[in-house]
Design a protein around this motif. Structure first.
Motif, PDB file in Angstrom:
ATOM      1  N   GLU A 121       0.834  -1.213   0.000  1.00 42.08           N
ATOM      2  CA  GLU A 121       0.000   0.000   0.000  1.00 42.08           C
ATOM      3  C   GLU A 121       0.870   1.266   0.000  1.00 42.08           C
ATOM      4  N   ALA A 122       2.139   1.091   0.353  1.00 45.96           N
ATOM      5  CA  ALA A 122       3.039   2.215   0.620  1.00 45.96           C
ATOM      6  C   ALA A 122       3.248   3.139  -0.561  1.00 45.96           C
ATOM      7  N   GLY A 123       3.507   4.398  -0.261  1.00 44.21           N
ATOM      8  CA  GLY A 123       3.956   5.350  -1.269  1.00 44.21           C
ATOM      9  C   GLY A 123       5.422   5.116  -1.561  1.00 44.21           C
ATOM     10  N   GLY A 124       5.853   5.469  -2.774  1.00 44.10           N
ATOM     11  CA  GLY A 124       7.248   5.248  -3.142  1.00 44.10           C
ATOM     12  C   GLY A 124       7.505   3.786  -3.460  1.00 44.10           C
ATOM     13  N   PHE A 125       8.786   3.411  -3.428  1.00 43.60           N
ATOM     14  CA  PHE A 125       9.168   2.059  -3.834  1.00 43.60           C
ATOM     15  C   PHE A 125       8.656   1.001  -2.875  1.00 43.60           C
ATOM     16  N   GLY A 126       8.143  -0.091  -3.424  1.00 44.50           N
ATOM     17  CA  GLY A 126       7.682  -1.169  -2.571  1.00 44.50           C
ATOM     18  C   GLY A 126       7.429  -2.429  -3.366  1.00 44.50           C
ATOM     19  N   GLY A 127       7.050  -3.464  -2.633  1.00 45.98           N
ATOM     20  CA  GLY A 127       6.820  -4.770  -3.244  1.00 45.98           C
ATOM     21  C   GLY A 127       5.362  -4.992  -3.576  1.00 45.98           C
ATOM     22  N   THR A 128       4.947  -6.264  -3.545  1.00 47.18           N
ATOM     23  CA  THR A 128       3.608  -6.606  -4.027  1.00 47.18           C
ATOM     24  C   THR A 128       2.708  -7.199  -2.939  1.00 47.18           C
ATOM     25  N   VAL A 129       3.266  -7.488  -1.756  1.00 52.25           N
ATOM     26  CA  VAL A 129       2.458  -8.127  -0.710  1.00 52.25           C
ATOM     27  C   VAL A 129       1.875  -7.059   0.224  1.00 52.25           C
ATOM     28  N   ALA A 130       0.566  -7.128   0.472  1.00 49.58           N
ATOM     29  CA  ALA A 130      -0.085  -6.125   1.328  1.00 49.58           C
ATOM     30  C   ALA A 130       0.337  -6.309   2.794  1.00 49.58           C
ATOM     31  N   GLY A 131       0.303  -5.205   3.540  1.00 47.84           N
ATOM     32  CA  GLY A 131       0.773  -5.205   4.925  1.00 47.84           C
ATOM     33  C   GLY A 131       0.063  -6.195   5.826  1.00 47.84           C
ATOM     34  N   LEU A 132      -1.244  -6.335   5.666  1.00 43.93           N
ATOM     35  CA  LEU A 132      -2.017  -7.210   6.554  1.00 43.93           C
ATOM     36  C   LEU A 132      -1.508  -8.652   6.478  1.00 43.93           C
ATOM     37  N   ALA A 133      -1.056  -9.065   5.301  1.00 47.97           N
ATOM     38  CA  ALA A 133      -0.494 -10.419   5.148  1.00 47.97           C
ATOM     39  C   ALA A 133       0.988 -10.448   5.533  1.00 47.97           C
ATOM     40  N   LEU A 134       1.713  -9.387   5.186  1.00 46.39           N
ATOM     41  CA  LEU A 134       3.179  -9.414   5.350  1.00 46.39           C
ATOM     42  C   LEU A 134       3.635  -9.224   6.807  1.00 46.39           C
ATOM     43  N   ILE A 135       3.027  -8.256   7.499  1.00 41.45           N
ATOM     44  CA  ILE A 135       3.568  -7.854   8.809  1.00 41.45           C
ATOM     45  C   ILE A 135       3.608  -9.019   9.807  1.00 41.45           C
ATOM     46  N   PRO A 136       2.501  -9.763  10.010  1.00 38.61           N
ATOM     47  CA  PRO A 136       2.601 -10.865  10.981  1.00 38.61           C
ATOM     48  C   PRO A 136       3.586 -11.953  10.558  1.00 38.61           C
ATOM     49  N   GLN A 137       3.748 -12.152   9.251  1.00 39.11           N
ATOM     50  CA  GLN A 137       4.721 -13.157   8.787  1.00 39.11           C
ATOM     51  C   GLN A 137       6.145 -12.722   9.118  1.00 39.11           C
ATOM     52  N   VAL A 138       6.412 -11.426   8.940  1.00 40.18           N
ATOM     53  CA  VAL A 138       7.758 -10.929   9.248  1.00 40.18           C
ATOM     54  C   VAL A 138       7.988 -11.006  10.762  1.00 40.18           C
TER      55      VAL A 138
END
Ligand SMILES: Cc1cc2nc3c(=O)[nH]c(=O)nc-3n(C[C@H](O)[C@H](O)[C@H](O)COP(=O)(O)O)c2cc1C
Length: 323
Positions: free
Chosen positions: A142-159
């Motif tokens: 969702e981020a502005g600027g450079f970023g990847g393809t996975v949304a935060g809701l899925a990525l953050i708990p995995q990290v």
């Protein structure tokens, strides 16, 4: 009072970090955030050394609170001159993004500075942990600027699961206290915010870019996929594309991706010149999906205070679900 363990590690009051955004940050913005109890970040990317040196020394003069200096690992990579100036200035934290931080972690630690690294996948998070990062930012798409393809809701708990006990900071798609409360519920210890701080009084960007953020809905902040046709990732750089608002440049090259690949060299020169002339935002107005949540330009200190009090309120409200 809202306080997490990472606040103690970084020496800050509130777990709110203003993102490093290269030349779109300034001593005025960084010190306003740090003086309000958050952590301001001065961006070194896309800046000439002289300009960076000036802003760094003005930041030192404008706040006695901790702040961070941010470097990006794409394009020309880290400027050795700016990195040396940074280690000399001894900020609390140096942050990196967009590639393998490699030996920079050891060099920062040797100078007595903590290291924060931003990732967009679990694999990158594991690598950053192996390199010795003290704090890891998990940045959703969702981020502005450079970023990847996975949304935060899925990525953050995995990290969080992958790098515990290293503290994780949530980034991308957060612009208010509800976002901070949600990030804490996902296991993060704080937030890193870009777009909301672009629409602040202190952000050193042109007024029309700020007004475009206020006017935009989330779906108008699109992924500029043609970026990787012009600047393909090489070596240990992460493969990322920027999230931007529409512009004549964006719309043309989104449509003409094969031509963008063919004309990459000319377009690289055009983008480089726009950065140097302070016209980058006319071509590529980096903005995240939180644009739809942002309806007024506020002083940066007020943004920090509002986010913290809204998060406290959201966390209190959430306890009613515990029956
Ligand atoms: C204009 C702009 C410039 C950015 N430049 C950088 C940068 O130089 N280094 C970096 O680590 N992240 C950079 N970012 C990404 C931010 O650090 C942050 O991850 C992102 O803005 C968070 O998402 P949000 O915009 O939804 O708050 C930039 C973001 C924006 C909007």
């Amino acid at each position: 009072m809202l306080h997490t363990a990472v606040c103690d590690l970084l020496g800050i009051e509130y777990p709110v970090i203003q993102a490093g955004m290269g030349p779109f940050t300034s001593a005025g913005l960084v010190s306003a955030v740090s003086n309000a109890g958050g952590l301001g970040s001065l961006g070194a990317g896309g800046r000439a050394t002289g300009d960076f040196e000036r802003e760094l020394s003005m930041t030192r003069e404008s706040t006695s609170r901790p702040f961070a200096v941010n470097f990006t690992l794409i394009g020309a990579g880290v400027s050795e001159a700016s990195f040396a100036l940074t280690l000399e200035a001894q900020p609390r934290l140096v942050s990196f993004a967009l590639g393998d931080p490699g030996d920079f972690v050891r060099r920062a630690h040797q100078a007595g500075t903590l290291v924060m690294h931003m990732v967009t996948t679990v694999q990158q998070a594991r690598q950053a942990a192996e390199r010795g990062a003290d704090v890891i930012i998990a940045q959703g798409s969702e981020a502005g600027g450079f970023g990847g393809t996975v949304a935060g809701l899925a990525l953050i708990p995995q990290v969080v699961d992958a790098v515990t006990p290293i503290p994780v900071i949530a980034s991308g798609g957060i612009a208010d206290g509800r976002g901070l409360a949600a990030a804490l519920a996902l296991g993060a210890q704080g937030i890193n915010i870009g777009t909301r701080f672009l629409a602040s009084v202190e952000a050193p960007i042109p007024e029309d870019w700020k007004q475009a953020i206020l006017a935009a809905e989330s779906e108008q902040a699109i992924k500029a996929e043609f970026w990787s046709d012009i600047f393909p990732a090489t070596g240990s750089q992460y493969s990322v594309n920027p999230r931007v608002l529409h512009s004549a440049f964006v719309d043309e090259w989104q449509r003409r991706r094969e031509d963008a690949r063919r004309e990459a060299e000319r377009l690289q020169i055009q983008v480089g010149a726009a950065i140097r002339e302070g016209k980058f935002g006319e071509l590529l107005p980096f903005t995240g999906q939180t644009a739809g949540l942002i309806r007024e330009i506020l002083p940066a200190a007020q943004i920090v205070q509002r986010i913290v009090s809204e998060a406290e309120e959201a966390l209190r409200r959430a306890t009613v679900f515990l029956v």
